[in-house]
Design a protein around this motif. Sequence first.
Motif, PDB file in Angstrom:
ATOM      1  N   HIS A 217       0.801  -1.225   0.000  1.00 42.84           N
ATOM      2  CA  HIS A 217       0.000   0.000   0.000  1.00 42.84           C
ATOM      3  C   HIS A 217       0.839   1.283   0.000  1.00 42.84           C
ATOM      4  CE1 HIS A 217      -2.724  -3.164   1.331  1.00 42.84           C
ATOM      5  NE2 HIS A 217      -3.639  -2.459   0.704  1.00 42.84           N
ATOM      6  N   LEU A 218       1.888   1.327   0.800  1.00 37.12           N
ATOM      7  CA  LEU A 218       2.626   2.583   0.931  1.00 37.12           C
ATOM      8  C   LEU A 218       3.690   2.784  -0.142  1.00 37.12           C
ATOM      9  CD1 LEU A 218       2.954   2.940   4.813  1.00 37.12           C
ATOM     10  CD2 LEU A 218       1.101   3.633   3.276  1.00 37.12           C
ATOM     11  N   THR A 219       4.272   1.714  -0.657  1.00 36.87           N
ATOM     12  CA  THR A 219       5.273   1.879  -1.722  1.00 36.87           C
ATOM     13  C   THR A 219       4.667   2.486  -2.985  1.00 36.87           C
ATOM     14  OG1 THR A 219       6.645   0.111  -0.814  1.00 36.87           O
ATOM     15  CG2 THR A 219       7.009   0.697  -3.121  1.00 36.87           C
ATOM     16  N   PRO A 220       3.520   1.983  -3.470  1.00 41.34           N
ATOM     17  CA  PRO A 220       2.917   2.642  -4.642  1.00 41.34           C
ATOM     18  C   PRO A 220       2.508   4.094  -4.344  1.00 41.34           C
ATOM     19  CG  PRO A 220       1.929   0.484  -4.307  1.00 41.34           C
ATOM     20  CD  PRO A 220       2.798   0.755  -3.120  1.00 41.34           C
ATOM     21  N   LEU A 221       2.045   4.354  -3.135  1.00 44.60           N
ATOM     22  CA  LEU A 221       1.689   5.738  -2.778  1.00 44.60           C
ATOM     23  C   LEU A 221       2.903   6.658  -2.838  1.00 44.60           C
ATOM     24  CD1 LEU A 221      -0.864   5.313   0.146  1.00 44.60           C
ATOM     25  CD2 LEU A 221      -1.273   6.338  -2.094  1.00 44.60           C
ATOM     26  N   ALA A 222       4.039   6.176  -2.357  1.00 43.00           N
ATOM     27  CA  ALA A 222       5.260   6.987  -2.419  1.00 43.00           C
ATOM     28  C   ALA A 222       5.610   7.316  -3.863  1.00 43.00           C
ATOM     29  CB  ALA A 222       6.416   6.254  -1.734  1.00 43.00           C
ATOM     30  N   ALA A 223       5.509   6.328  -4.736  1.00 44.50           N
ATOM     31  CA  ALA A 223       5.794   6.571  -6.157  1.00 44.50           C
ATOM     32  C   ALA A 223       4.789   7.567  -6.744  1.00 44.50           C
ATOM     33  CB  ALA A 223       5.772   5.263  -6.932  1.00 44.50           C
TER      34      ALA A 223
ATOM     35  N   VAL B 231      16.416   8.563  -9.212  1.00 41.40           N
ATOM     36  CA  VAL B 231      17.221   7.426  -8.765  1.00 41.40           C
ATOM     37  C   VAL B 231      16.794   7.004  -7.356  1.00 41.40           C
ATOM     38  CG1 VAL B 231      19.558   6.728  -8.061  1.00 41.40           C
ATOM     39  CG2 VAL B 231      19.195   7.893 -10.251  1.00 41.40           C
ATOM     40  N   LEU B 232      16.566   7.974  -6.482  1.00 44.41           N
ATOM     41  CA  LEU B 232      16.163   7.649  -5.109  1.00 44.41           C
ATOM     42  C   LEU B 232      14.820   6.926  -5.060  1.00 44.41           C
ATOM     43  CD1 LEU B 232      17.252  10.859  -3.172  1.00 44.41           C
ATOM     44  CD2 LEU B 232      18.159   8.543  -2.875  1.00 44.41           C
ATOM     45  N   ILE B 233      13.821   7.421  -5.785  1.00 46.64           N
ATOM     46  CA  ILE B 233      12.508   6.774  -5.733  1.00 46.64           C
ATOM     47  C   ILE B 233      12.565   5.398  -6.403  1.00 46.64           C
ATOM     48  CG2 ILE B 233      11.492   7.855  -7.788  1.00 46.64           C
ATOM     49  CD1 ILE B 233       9.659   7.057  -4.489  1.00 46.64           C
TER      50      ILE B 233
ATOM     51  N   TYR C  74      13.529   5.807   5.471  1.00 48.79           N
ATOM     52  CA  TYR C  74      13.721   7.068   6.197  1.00 48.79           C
ATOM     53  C   TYR C  74      14.694   7.960   5.428  1.00 48.79           C
ATOM     54  CZ  TYR C  74      11.551   6.410  10.822  1.00 48.79           C
ATOM     55  OH  TYR C  74      10.685   6.292  11.861  1.00 48.79           O
ATOM     56  N   ILE C  75      15.839   7.404   5.110  1.00 45.96           N
ATOM     57  CA  ILE C  75      16.889   8.192   4.454  1.00 45.96           C
ATOM     58  C   ILE C  75      16.415   8.691   3.090  1.00 45.96           C
ATOM     59  CG2 ILE C  75      19.199   8.052   3.428  1.00 45.96           C
ATOM     60  CD1 ILE C  75      19.826   6.008   5.764  1.00 45.96           C
ATOM     61  N   VAL C  76      15.846   7.809   2.284  1.00 43.95           N
ATOM     62  CA  VAL C  76      15.390   8.193   0.948  1.00 43.95           C
ATOM     63  C   VAL C  76      14.294   9.259   1.036  1.00 43.95           C
ATOM     64  CG1 VAL C  76      14.126   7.362  -1.085  1.00 43.95           C
ATOM     65  CG2 VAL C  76      16.076   6.073  -0.212  1.00 43.95           C
ATOM     66  N   ASN C  77      13.320   9.062   1.901  1.00 47.55           N
ATOM     67  CA  ASN C  77      12.214  10.018   1.993  1.00 47.55           C
ATOM     68  C   ASN C  77      12.661  11.371   2.523  1.00 47.55           C
ATOM     69  OD1 ASN C  77      10.487   8.126   0.939  1.00 47.55           O
ATOM     70  ND2 ASN C  77       9.631   7.533   2.909  1.00 47.55           N
ATOM     71  N   ILE C  78      13.616  11.374   3.421  1.00 49.86           N
ATOM     72  CA  ILE C  78      14.140  12.651   3.913  1.00 49.86           C
ATOM     73  C   ILE C  78      14.869  13.381   2.784  1.00 49.86           C
ATOM     74  CG2 ILE C  78      15.852  13.682   5.459  1.00 49.86           C
ATOM     75  CD1 ILE C  78      14.904  11.509   7.535  1.00 49.86           C
ATOM     76  N   PHE C  79      15.707  12.669   2.041  1.00 49.29           N
ATOM     77  CA  PHE C  79      16.397  13.313   0.912  1.00 49.29           C
ATOM     78  C   PHE C  79      15.412  13.799  -0.152  1.00 49.29           C
ATOM     79  CE2 PHE C  79      20.415  11.256   2.305  1.00 49.29           C
ATOM     80  CZ  PHE C  79      21.206  12.397   2.300  1.00 49.29           C
ATOM     81  N   LEU C  80      14.404  12.979  -0.450  1.00 46.78           N
ATOM     82  CA  LEU C  80      13.391  13.416  -1.425  1.00 46.78           C
ATOM     83  C   LEU C  80      12.651  14.656  -0.932  1.00 46.78           C
ATOM     84  CD1 LEU C  80      11.998   9.963  -2.598  1.00 46.78           C
ATOM     85  CD2 LEU C  80      13.244  11.633  -4.003  1.00 46.78           C
ATOM     86  N   SER C  81      12.380  14.712   0.349  1.00 45.74           N
ATOM     87  CA  SER C  81      11.715  15.898   0.909  1.00 45.74           C
ATOM     88  C   SER C  81      12.589  17.133   0.746  1.00 45.74           C
ATOM     89  CB  SER C  81      11.391  15.676   2.392  1.00 45.74           C
ATOM     90  OG  SER C  81      10.473  14.626   2.542  1.00 45.74           O
TER      91      SER C  81
ATOM     92  N   LEU D 204       5.220  12.091   1.876  1.00 50.13           N
ATOM     93  CA  LEU D 204       6.190  11.016   2.101  1.00 50.13           C
ATOM     94  C   LEU D 204       6.480  10.858   3.589  1.00 50.13           C
ATOM     95  CD1 LEU D 204       8.900  11.499  -0.672  1.00 50.13           C
ATOM     96  CD2 LEU D 204       7.186   9.686  -0.501  1.00 50.13           C
ATOM     97  N   LEU D 205       6.572  11.990   4.281  1.00 47.92           N
ATOM     98  CA  LEU D 205       6.826  11.934   5.716  1.00 47.92           C
ATOM     99  C   LEU D 205       5.622  11.350   6.456  1.00 47.92           C
ATOM    100  CD1 LEU D 205       8.638  15.370   6.075  1.00 47.92           C
ATOM    101  CD2 LEU D 205       9.646  13.110   5.776  1.00 47.92           C
ATOM    102  N   LEU D 206       4.424  11.669   5.971  1.00 52.39           N
ATOM    103  CA  LEU D 206       3.222  11.068   6.545  1.00 52.39           C
ATOM    104  C   LEU D 206       3.236   9.552   6.328  1.00 52.39           C
ATOM    105  CD1 LEU D 206       0.430  11.325   7.888  1.00 52.39           C
ATOM    106  CD2 LEU D 206      -0.507  11.734   5.607  1.00 52.39           C
ATOM    107  N   LEU D 207       3.614   9.111   5.124  1.00 52.31           N
ATOM    108  CA  LEU D 207       3.685   7.676   4.848  1.00 52.31           C
ATOM    109  C   LEU D 207       4.693   6.982   5.767  1.00 52.31           C
ATOM    110  CD1 LEU D 207       3.582   7.451   0.950  1.00 52.31           C
ATOM    111  CD2 LEU D 207       1.705   7.201   2.571  1.00 52.31           C
ATOM    112  N   MET D 208       5.833   7.619   6.008  1.00 58.48           N
ATOM    113  CA  MET D 208       6.825   7.052   6.921  1.00 58.48           C
ATOM    114  C   MET D 208       6.218   6.878   8.300  1.00 58.48           C
ATOM    115  SD  MET D 208      10.651   8.611   6.259  1.00 58.48           S
ATOM    116  CE  MET D 208      10.360   9.948   7.346  1.00 58.48           C
TER     117      MET D 208
END
Length: 178
Positions: free
Chosen positions: A29-35, A57-59, A89-96, A109-113
Amino acid sequence: MQDEGNANQWEGSDRRGMTEAKLRHVNDHLTPLAAIIVIPGLLVAPLPTRAKVAAGVLIAFSVILNYVSIYMMERNVRLIGTVRVATNYIVNIFLSWLLYAVWSPVWLLLLLMSIGVAVYQDRRDSLIAGSAIAVMLLAVHWNYGDHTLLAWTEVGVKASIIILINLFVNGLSDIESE
């Protein structure tokens, strides 16, 4: 009677934690939402080419890691789950950090984490993680956001949502496991 309560309390804390079923559920559920949150931003947001490539590359790395790790669960669920959580955590923080100034939905993304960790942790740890993620949102906004009262009010509401939905999902996970 008191011993029965203690036994139930032990079972409750034993139910928490990473299991293959929980990791699969979160992944499905959350991986497709992140994309869905990131990819449209990469296509339409006015980002420098280097930032688009780095975010792409990160996503891609995150999505591939999350799906590949599901097939590795039989080896060590706890280790694989911990690597997934830490990497996300690391990927979503960098993407943010990369996208916040030009793609406002990236805060999700932070909400998904926060939702993801709420499934695995006990209430206290979930609150701590949700609060830390909310503070990360405030830090990203401090660096890349607008500093008007309106903008800070909006980011304060978003930070509150991160914490409260974290606790809501965490409570649901407790109810489901009873």
